[in-house]
Write a protein that holds these residues in place. Structure first.
Motif, PDB file in Angstrom:
ATOM      1  N   SER A 138     -17.895 -12.532   3.571  1.00  0.00           N
ATOM      2  CA  SER A 138     -16.872 -12.224   2.565  1.00  0.00           C
ATOM      3  C   SER A 138     -15.490 -12.612   3.075  1.00  0.00           C
ATOM      4  N   ALA A 139     -14.571 -12.786   2.117  1.00  0.00           N
ATOM      5  CA  ALA A 139     -13.170 -13.029   2.455  1.00  0.00           C
ATOM      6  C   ALA A 139     -12.371 -11.785   2.081  1.00  0.00           C
ATOM      7  N   LEU A 140     -11.173 -11.659   2.650  1.00  0.00           N
ATOM      8  CA  LEU A 140     -10.318 -10.502   2.333  1.00  0.00           C
ATOM      9  C   LEU A 140     -10.133 -10.363   0.820  1.00  0.00           C
ATOM     10  N   SER A 141     -10.008 -11.510   0.152  1.00  0.00           N
ATOM     11  CA  SER A 141      -9.735 -11.470  -1.291  1.00  0.00           C
ATOM     12  C   SER A 141     -10.921 -10.928  -2.107  1.00  0.00           C
ATOM     13  N   ASP A 142     -12.116 -10.858  -1.481  1.00  0.00           N
ATOM     14  CA  ASP A 142     -13.286 -10.313  -2.196  1.00  0.00           C
ATOM     15  C   ASP A 142     -13.258  -8.788  -2.266  1.00  0.00           C
ATOM     16  N   LEU A 143     -12.474  -8.164  -1.405  1.00  0.00           N
ATOM     17  CA  LEU A 143     -12.516  -6.697  -1.300  1.00  0.00           C
ATOM     18  C   LEU A 143     -11.959  -6.042  -2.559  1.00  0.00           C
ATOM     19  N   ASP A 144     -12.583  -4.929  -2.961  1.00  0.00           N
ATOM     20  CA  ASP A 144     -12.100  -4.176  -4.124  1.00  0.00           C
ATOM     21  C   ASP A 144     -11.377  -2.895  -3.723  1.00  0.00           C
ATOM     22  N   ALA A 178      -5.324   0.054   7.459  1.00  0.00           N
ATOM     23  CA  ALA A 178      -5.833   0.180   6.084  1.00  0.00           C
ATOM     24  C   ALA A 178      -4.703   0.076   5.070  1.00  0.00           C
ATOM     25  N   LYS A 179      -3.560   0.682   5.380  1.00  0.00           N
ATOM     26  CA  LYS A 179      -2.412   0.592   4.460  1.00  0.00           C
ATOM     27  C   LYS A 179      -1.938  -0.853   4.352  1.00  0.00           C
ATOM     28  N   ALA A 180      -1.896  -1.534   5.488  1.00  0.00           N
ATOM     29  CA  ALA A 180      -1.437  -2.928   5.474  1.00  0.00           C
ATOM     30  C   ALA A 180      -2.353  -3.767   4.580  1.00  0.00           C
ATOM     31  N   LEU A 181      -3.664  -3.567   4.708  1.00  0.00           N
ATOM     32  CA  LEU A 181      -4.609  -4.321   3.874  1.00  0.00           C
ATOM     33  C   LEU A 181      -4.449  -3.939   2.406  1.00  0.00           C
ATOM     34  N   SER A 182      -4.303  -2.642   2.154  1.00  0.00           N
ATOM     35  CA  SER A 182      -4.172  -2.166   0.777  1.00  0.00           C
ATOM     36  C   SER A 182      -2.940  -2.772   0.105  1.00  0.00           C
ATOM     37  N   ILE A 183      -1.831  -2.802   0.844  1.00  0.00           N
ATOM     38  CA  ILE A 183      -0.587  -3.348   0.268  1.00  0.00           C
ATOM     39  C   ILE A 183      -0.705  -4.876   0.104  1.00  0.00           C
ATOM     40  N   ALA A 184      -1.169  -5.536   1.159  1.00  0.00           N
ATOM     41  CA  ALA A 184      -1.214  -7.002   1.120  1.00  0.00           C
ATOM     42  C   ALA A 184      -2.173  -7.505   0.038  1.00  0.00           C
ATOM     43  N   LEU A 185      -3.284  -6.796  -0.167  1.00  0.00           N
ATOM     44  CA  LEU A 185      -4.303  -7.264  -1.123  1.00  0.00           C
ATOM     45  C   LEU A 185      -4.159  -6.610  -2.485  1.00  0.00           C
ATOM     46  N   ASP A 186      -3.256  -5.622  -2.554  1.00  0.00           N
ATOM     47  CA  ASP A 186      -3.065  -4.854  -3.786  1.00  0.00           C
ATOM     48  C   ASP A 186      -4.391  -4.204  -4.245  1.00  0.00           C
ATOM     49  N   ARG A 187      -5.010  -3.501  -3.315  1.00  0.00           N
ATOM     50  CA  ARG A 187      -6.273  -2.815  -3.605  1.00  0.00           C
ATOM     51  C   ARG A 187      -6.093  -1.327  -3.295  1.00  0.00           C
ATOM     52  N   PRO A 188      -6.860  -0.443  -3.977  1.00  0.00           N
ATOM     53  CA  PRO A 188      -6.708   0.996  -3.722  1.00  0.00           C
ATOM     54  C   PRO A 188      -7.126   1.392  -2.300  1.00  0.00           C
ATOM     55  N   LEU A 189      -6.472   2.451  -1.838  1.00  0.00           N
ATOM     56  CA  LEU A 189      -6.719   2.963  -0.481  1.00  0.00           C
ATOM     57  C   LEU A 189      -7.357   4.348  -0.602  1.00  0.00           C
ATOM     58  N   TYR A 190      -8.444   4.576   0.138  1.00  0.00           N
ATOM     59  CA  TYR A 190      -9.057   5.905   0.181  1.00  0.00           C
ATOM     60  C   TYR A 190      -9.038   6.407   1.623  1.00  0.00           C
ATOM     61  N   GLY A 191      -8.262   7.455   1.882  1.00  0.00           N
ATOM     62  CA  GLY A 191      -8.280   8.096   3.207  1.00  0.00           C
ATOM     63  C   GLY A 191      -9.373   9.154   3.173  1.00  0.00           C
ATOM     64  N   VAL A 192     -10.453   8.939   3.913  1.00  0.00           N
ATOM     65  CA  VAL A 192     -11.616   9.827   3.762  1.00  0.00           C
ATOM     66  C   VAL A 192     -11.891  10.640   5.026  1.00  0.00           C
ATOM     67  N   ASN A 193     -12.729  11.665   4.845  1.00  0.00           N
ATOM     68  CA  ASN A 193     -13.036  12.607   5.925  1.00  0.00           C
ATOM     69  C   ASN A 193     -14.138  12.046   6.844  1.00  0.00           C
TER      70      ASN A 193
END
Ligand code: KG4
Ligand code: ZN
Length: 346
Positions: free
Chosen positions: A69-75, A96-111
């Motif tokens: 996969s490429a970064l652009s494939d991520l949802d 994770a924040k950097a990827l979320s911002i750069a790719l404009d994808r949602p971020l989930y901070g999980v337990n």
């Protein structure tokens, strides 16, 4: 199609990254800094954080490549935002924040702890409607009732002092074994008689059974082992190390399995998931397999490499949250070193 979720794990000494779609693991990478800590007899947080910094980008690249996969494939991007070591968590959350911002994808901070349960679905398929989970490692010993892995987790009990793996590591030190002692004590225990020494079963007395039905305590047991070894030495007797290890391991497994099975019965569930690095322990595995078979409980334990910390567990939980349509985390999300177990997505 289900979203493609990249998960990042950096709560302790493992840098893990994985890609999951639905309950399917598509690619992963893992690096560990344990070798750098072993000679100090414990994790050095500063060393762990620096190792995460060095390993994070290569791990993301390797995980993507292994999934084709490429970064652009991520949802969506998921990251363990707690509980764990603050500096280590910060590296994963920042990535994770950097990827979320750069790719404009949602971020989930999980337990992280609930991730130890979620990963089992990648191996054994979807979870039943309701089940009990026992998460045991060097840092946690938690008993959970899971109604929905994405948003309905009830904490039934936890350790009031040492985690199971931590108790093994401390007994390993008492027996002169290298750090981390857990696997060494396990091996030694297989050569000993588990019934030779009657070590205490913490929080199982009648009064504790009402006040702490599902909590654990291992520090009294550890002290009992220390006293027993001292008394041998005082009397000039050779310490029967294998019998000490076997009797200690039996006491830990007995308490964990007895309380967990009681939770299954009292909550009317017939499926148990065991996760966390300590589920590698052979005494626990054997006792759980036998007693669950006797009592008609289906026990699911992931293979050992998915019991220790890894990226797939975080991607799996992020996948559950995204599919459930939970609101993503705020981009300002911080790290929560003591994230409560009722919080699945922070
Ligand atoms: O999940 P993990 O890799 O890291 C934490 O999040 O703590 O768990 C490692 C812990 C250590 O305390 C280690 O000694 C223990 O689990 N452990 C074991 C065994 N394998 C790992 N303890 C007893 N028997 C084992 N076979
Ligand atoms: Zn863990």
């Amino acid at each position: 199609m289900d979203p493609l979720v990249l998960g990042i794990e950096s709560t302790c000494d493992e840098t893990g990254v994985a890609l999951v779609r639905g309950w399917t693991l598509l690619g992963e990478a893992i690096a560990s800094s344990m070798e750098q800590h072993a000679r100090f007899g414990g994790i050095l947080p500063e060393v762990a954080s620096r190792a995460h910094l060095e390993e994070m980008i290569p791990a993301v690249e390797t995980a993507l490549t292994s999934a084709g996969s490429a970064l652009s494939d991520l949802d969506a991007i998921a990251v363990a935002s707690g509980p764990g070591l603050v500096g280590s968590l910060a590296v994963g959350v920042a990535a994770a924040k950097a990827l979320s911002i750069a790719l404009d994808r949602p971020l989930y901070g999980v337990n992280h702890v609930i991730g130890h349960v979620a990963v089992d679905a990648l191996v054994h398929g979807p979870f039943p409607e309701k089940f009990v989970a026992l998460v045991v490692s060097g840092g946690h010993s938690s008993l959970l009732l899971i109604n929905d892995i994405a948003d309905n987790v009830v904490e039934l009990g936890q350790t009031l002092d040492d985690a199971a793996g931590e108790a093994f590591d401390k007994v390993g030190r008492l027996l002169g074994l290298p750090y981390p002692g857990g696997p060494h004590v396990d091996r030694l225990a297989r050569e000993g008689n588990p019934e030779s020494i009657a070590f205490p079963r913490g929080l199982t007395a009648p009064k504790d059974r009402t006040r702490h039905p599902y909590d654990f305590s291992f520090s009294g047991l550890k002290t009992a082992v220390a006293r027993w070894i001292e008394s041998c030495e005082d009397e000039g007797r050779e310490v029967p190390r294998a019998d000490v290890a076997a009797s200690f391991a039996a006491a830990v497994a007995d308490v964990l399995v007895t309380k967990t099975l009681r939770a299954c019965h009292e909550h009317g569930v017939d499926t148990l998931v065991i996760g966390g690095g300590f589920s590698a322990n052979s005494q626990l595995r054997e006792m759980a397999a036998q007693r669950c078979a006797d009592e008609g409980i289906d026990v699911r334990i992931p293979p050992i490499r998915y019991c220790t910390d890894n990226g797939a567990m975080i991607a799996a939980l992020g996948s559950a949250a995204a599919r459930k349509g939970l609101p993503p985390s705020e981009l300002g999300i911080g790290v929560d070193s003591a994230m409560p177990l009722t919080v699945v997505v922070g």
